[in-house]
Design a protein around this motif. Structure first.
Motif, PDB file in Angstrom:
ATOM      1  N   THR A   1      14.632  15.541  42.982  1.00 46.20           N
ATOM      2  CA  THR A   1      14.844  15.086  44.240  1.00 46.20           C
ATOM      3  C   THR A   1      15.540  13.939  44.298  1.00 46.20           C
ATOM      4  O   THR A   1      15.936  13.094  43.431  1.00 46.20           O
ATOM      5  CB  THR A   1      13.228  14.471  44.671  1.00 46.20           C
ATOM      6  OG1 THR A   1      12.413  15.217  44.285  1.00 46.20           O
ATOM      7  CG2 THR A   1      13.214  14.229  46.162  1.00 46.20           C
ATOM      8  N   TYR A   2      16.625  13.973  45.641  1.00 47.92           N
ATOM      9  CA  TYR A   2      17.764  13.236  45.718  1.00 47.92           C
ATOM     10  C   TYR A   2      17.529  12.748  47.091  1.00 47.92           C
ATOM     11  O   TYR A   2      16.673  12.993  47.947  1.00 47.92           O
ATOM     12  CB  TYR A   2      18.992  14.119  45.479  1.00 47.92           C
ATOM     13  CG  TYR A   2      19.281  14.555  44.254  1.00 47.92           C
ATOM     14  CD1 TYR A   2      19.985  13.956  43.405  1.00 47.92           C
ATOM     15  CD2 TYR A   2      18.813  15.737  43.951  1.00 47.92           C
ATOM     16  CE1 TYR A   2      20.370  14.417  42.193  1.00 47.92           C
ATOM     17  CE2 TYR A   2      18.957  16.147  42.436  1.00 47.92           C
ATOM     18  CZ  TYR A   2      19.776  15.729  41.863  1.00 47.92           C
ATOM     19  OH  TYR A   2      19.961  16.149  40.548  1.00 47.92           O
ATOM     20  N   GLU A   3      18.200  11.188  47.348  1.00 51.98           N
ATOM     21  CA  GLU A   3      17.939  10.798  48.664  1.00 51.98           C
ATOM     22  C   GLU A   3      19.222  10.779  49.575  1.00 51.98           C
ATOM     23  O   GLU A   3      20.334  10.930  49.013  1.00 51.98           O
ATOM     24  CB  GLU A   3      17.732   9.358  48.480  1.00 51.98           C
ATOM     25  CG  GLU A   3      16.319   8.952  48.007  1.00 51.98           C
ATOM     26  CD  GLU A   3      16.067   7.509  48.041  1.00 51.98           C
ATOM     27  OE1 GLU A   3      14.946   7.103  48.042  1.00 51.98           O
ATOM     28  OE2 GLU A   3      16.894   6.631  48.372  1.00 51.98           O
ATOM     29  N   TYR A   4      19.044  11.153  50.860  1.00 47.99           N
ATOM     30  CA  TYR A   4      20.048  11.311  51.645  1.00 47.99           C
ATOM     31  C   TYR A   4      19.611  10.551  53.193  1.00 47.99           C
ATOM     32  O   TYR A   4      18.598  10.307  53.466  1.00 47.99           O
ATOM     33  CB  TYR A   4      20.248  12.794  52.367  1.00 47.99           C
ATOM     34  CG  TYR A   4      20.721  13.644  50.868  1.00 47.99           C
ATOM     35  CD1 TYR A   4      22.080  13.887  50.928  1.00 47.99           C
ATOM     36  CD2 TYR A   4      19.892  14.413  50.198  1.00 47.99           C
ATOM     37  CE1 TYR A   4      22.631  14.778  49.976  1.00 47.99           C
ATOM     38  CE2 TYR A   4      20.572  15.042  49.066  1.00 47.99           C
ATOM     39  CZ  TYR A   4      21.988  15.105  49.063  1.00 47.99           C
ATOM     40  OH  TYR A   4      22.319  15.817  47.982  1.00 47.99           O
ATOM     41  N   ASN A   5      20.836  10.267  53.845  1.00 47.16           N
ATOM     42  CA  ASN A   5      20.567   9.443  55.298  1.00 47.16           C
ATOM     43  C   ASN A   5      20.514  10.534  56.171  1.00 47.16           C
ATOM     44  O   ASN A   5      21.293  11.349  56.142  1.00 47.16           O
ATOM     45  CB  ASN A   5      21.635   8.512  55.331  1.00 47.16           C
ATOM     46  CG  ASN A   5      21.408   7.207  54.351  1.00 47.16           C
ATOM     47  OD1 ASN A   5      20.455   6.872  54.138  1.00 47.16           O
ATOM     48  ND2 ASN A   5      22.572   6.674  54.211  1.00 47.16           N
ATOM     49  N   THR A   6      19.365  10.350  57.097  1.00 37.61           N
ATOM     50  CA  THR A   6      19.288  11.146  58.162  1.00 37.61           C
ATOM     51  C   THR A   6      20.240  10.987  59.326  1.00 37.61           C
ATOM     52  O   THR A   6      20.812   9.966  59.430  1.00 37.61           O
ATOM     53  CB  THR A   6      17.718  11.405  58.627  1.00 37.61           C
ATOM     54  OG1 THR A   6      17.592   9.935  59.039  1.00 37.61           O
ATOM     55  CG2 THR A   6      16.986  11.545  57.562  1.00 37.61           C
TER      56      THR A   6
END
Length: 333
Positions: free
Chosen positions: A233-238
């Motif tokens: 799992t990775y994090e991204y900005n919406t």
């Protein structure tokens, strides 16, 4: 694999399993009053029939061999599926998967210079020949349209739209998975006549902007998830569609397509002002979650209730995937 996607012309078109069990499962999972209300939302009999068949198909234990043969409606187009095999001019391996280069100019009966790298012949067939994001002669991308392609993947749908909207149109493609974008850019490079029409936006769509969300990376099935796993799992900005349109001073949006692995409702809630302002055509996928079959139509009905839309429904595989609800603004408003 081909048995799952090509109509079985030598068998009955409709296969029945234990239909009493199917009915029991539908009643257990769905509120039939809600299903009935959605059924009567649709503007033609074809949409009503396909909507119910799709619902039944989901209840048949997700087994294609027991499902409804939807593609009877498209049997006259299936010759092109086999012709696609003859249009492969190159290939390469990436992470153990084979990616073929399809050249549409080699297909008899098709006047097109499009080339596409893809690992799935059926995905190309669905997007370009079944035209998954077109509803018959009622709703489709037109010359000069500005299109939001939510779920750009490898650029195949954006290239499909760009070919239709032409140089006076624009396609804003939302895709943020690095592996997908790498293939996407290769596809743009081999279609220079369409490349400048398409802009890639590398943020996931959501109902609020600048929120960090966790994304499970699974190629075309990558999706926002709640549970966190450092290995996958990775994090991204919406970003919301509303903020994107305002921040980029976009003067019109004519069509919004969404296939974003269960985040359609969040993204629609982030597009309310854009929808109210421009009254675009909509093509929204409703197959990722079992509740999508009624939650997405009801959300659309709520969002569009003051804007005089007509609703249609279609389905583009023999399995449970690729169900799309289409919303067309009434030009008489």
């Amino acid at each position: 694999m081909l048995d799952e996607i090509i109509p079985h012309y030598f068998n009955n078109i409709i296969f029945y399993s234990n239909f009493a069990e199917v009915e029991k499962n539908i009643i257990k999972i769905y509120d039939l009053d809600l299903i009935k209300r959605i059924f009567y939302m649709f503007d033609d009999e074809y949409s009503k029939d396909i909507y119910l068949l799709g619902l039944i198909n989901r209840m048949l234990n997700f087994q294609v061999s027991k499902g409804i043969m939807f593609n009877l409606y498209y049997s006259h187009i299936f010759n092109f599926f086999h012709k696609l095999s003859d249009s492969i001019i190159d290939s390469f391996d990436l992470n153990g998967e084979k990616w073929n280069l399809f050249d549409f100019s080699l297909i008899n009966g098709i006047n097109s210079q499009i080339k596409i790298y893809s690992r799935s012949q059926y995905e190309i067939f669905t997007n370009f020949f079944l035209e998954q994001y077109r509803y018959k002669d009622k709703l489709f991308a037109e010359e000069g349209d500005y299109v939001i392609d939510a779920g750009g993947y490898i650029g195949d749908t954006s290239i499909y739209f760009a070919n239709l909207v032409g140089n006076n149109g624009k396609v804003f493609s939302f895709e943020f998975i690095p592996e997908n974008i790498a293939i996407y850019k290769k596809n743009l490079d081999i279609n220079p006549h369409l490349k400048d029409i398409i802009s890639i936006v590398q943020n996931p769509l959501y109902d609020v902007s600048n929120k960090k969300v966790k994304v499970l990376l699974e190629g075309p099935g990558s999706k926002i998830v709640k549970d966190y796993d450092n290995n996958f799992t990775y994090e991204y900005n919406t970003i919301t569609i509303d903020d994107f349109v305002i921040n980029n001073n976009i003067k019109k949006i004519d069509l919004i397509k969404m296939d974003i692995e269960g985040s359609e409702q969040k993204a629609l809630n982030g597009a309310i002002n854009t929808i109210k302002r421009f009254r675009p055509k909509l093509a929204i996928c409703v197959y990722h979650e079992k509740n999508d079959y009624y939650e997405v139509p009801f959300l659309l009905k709520k969002l569009l209730k003051d804007y005089n839309y007509k609703y249609y429904f279609d389905h583009f595989t023999l399995g449970i995937g690729e169900s799309v609800i289409f919303c067309k603004p009434n030009s008489n408003m």
